[in-house]
Scaffold this active site. Structure first.
Site, short mmCIF file in Angstrom:
data_model
loop_
_atom_site.label_atom_id
_atom_site.label_comp_id
_atom_site.label_asym_id
_atom_site.label_seq_id
_atom_site.Cartn_x
_atom_site.Cartn_y
_atom_site.Cartn_z
CE1 TYR A 179 -4.07 -1.88 4.92
CE2 TYR A 179 -3.05 0.28 4.65
CZ TYR A 179 -3.62 -0.85 4.10
OH TYR A 179 -3.73 -0.96 2.74
CB SER A 199 -0.87 0.01 1.27
OG SER A 199 -1.45 1.28 1.51
#
Length: 252
Positions: free
Chosen positions: A156, A143
């Site tokens: 995350y 990401s």
């Protein structure tokens, strides 16, 4: 981009979003694709879409956080297809929207177990399979949160930074085996996961994020999938150990 006819590989998290788009894109290039997802019905749906287009797909329900589940899936696909040439490790989960000091250890462990340990487990069994085919390519979906911070998403961000580091480490260690490993770092993409997170945010998250992106919009799953296919293709034969940001110019 050249054909992948005669090649075989797998995509995790292939039941929806970027994973489904990736599985379809590989199949359209001629590859046989293992369609892996925690949701067996979603995996079947993706495999059916591939079959309707004349492609070859093998759906498998898979929990990437469970080592035996991963081992069985990779062994089954290697037997079914006669070997594996590529893997797109795309499955992952978001974290709860909260500050680090308000996050429970259980939530932290769950995100790290799926996103980082799950990627490790997949590569643990994929890399020997690729080696038995004298080489191949692995793409791990990280990401842009693996390259910089995202507010109120400590687990995350940590997990995706870990995926980037793990990909670079594997790229160096397995280059002598003719195996390329890269991390794919999408910007915000219009998927069901994004829509869920946006709904919880309670604001025009899509509009705000699009406005902050130089190209003026969010990515589509197909655009991210195209980058993954390229990284696994012969055209990227000298590309390994990178974290490829596909974000509409956001990092710039």
């Amino acid at each position: 981009m050249s054909s992948l006819t005669g090649k075989a590989g797998l995509v995790t998290g292939a039941g929806s979003g970027i994973g489904r788009a990736g599985a379809l894109a590989f199949a359209r290039r001629g590859a046989a694709v293992g369609v892996l997802d925690l949701d067996a019905r979603s995996a079947e749906e993706t495999a059916t879409l591939i079959a309707k287009e004349g492609g070859t797909a093998e759906p498998i329900d898979l929990d990437i956080s469970d080592e035996q589940s991963v081992q069985r899936a990779v062994a089954h696909l290697e037997e079914t297809f006669g070997g594996l040439d590529f893997a797109l490790n795309n499955a992952g989960i978001p974290s709860t929207n909260r500050e680090l000091t308000e996050m429970s250890a259980e939530d932290w462990d769950r995100v790290l177990r799926v996103n980082l340990t799950g990627t490790f487990l997949c590569m643990k069994y994929e890399l020997p399979a690729l080696k038995r085919r004298s080489g191949g390519a692995v793409v791990n979906t990280a990401s842009n949160g693996g390259l910089y911070s995202i507010p109120h998403a400590p687990a995350y961000v940590a997990s995706k930074h870990g995926v980037v580091g793990l990909s670079k480490a594997a790229a160096v260690d397995y280059a002598p085996d003719n195996i390329r490993v890269n991390a794919l770092c999408p910007g915000l993409t219009r998927t069901a996961t994004f829509d869920t997170v946006a709904a919880l945010a309670g604001a025009d998250m899509a509009g705000q994020q699009a406005a902050a992106t130089p190209l003026g919009r969010l990515a589509t799953p197909e655009e991210i999938a195209a980058a993954a296919v390229w990284l696994c293709s012969p055209e990227a034969s000298y590309v390994t150990g990178i974290a490829l940001s596909v974000d509409g110019g956001r990092r710039a």
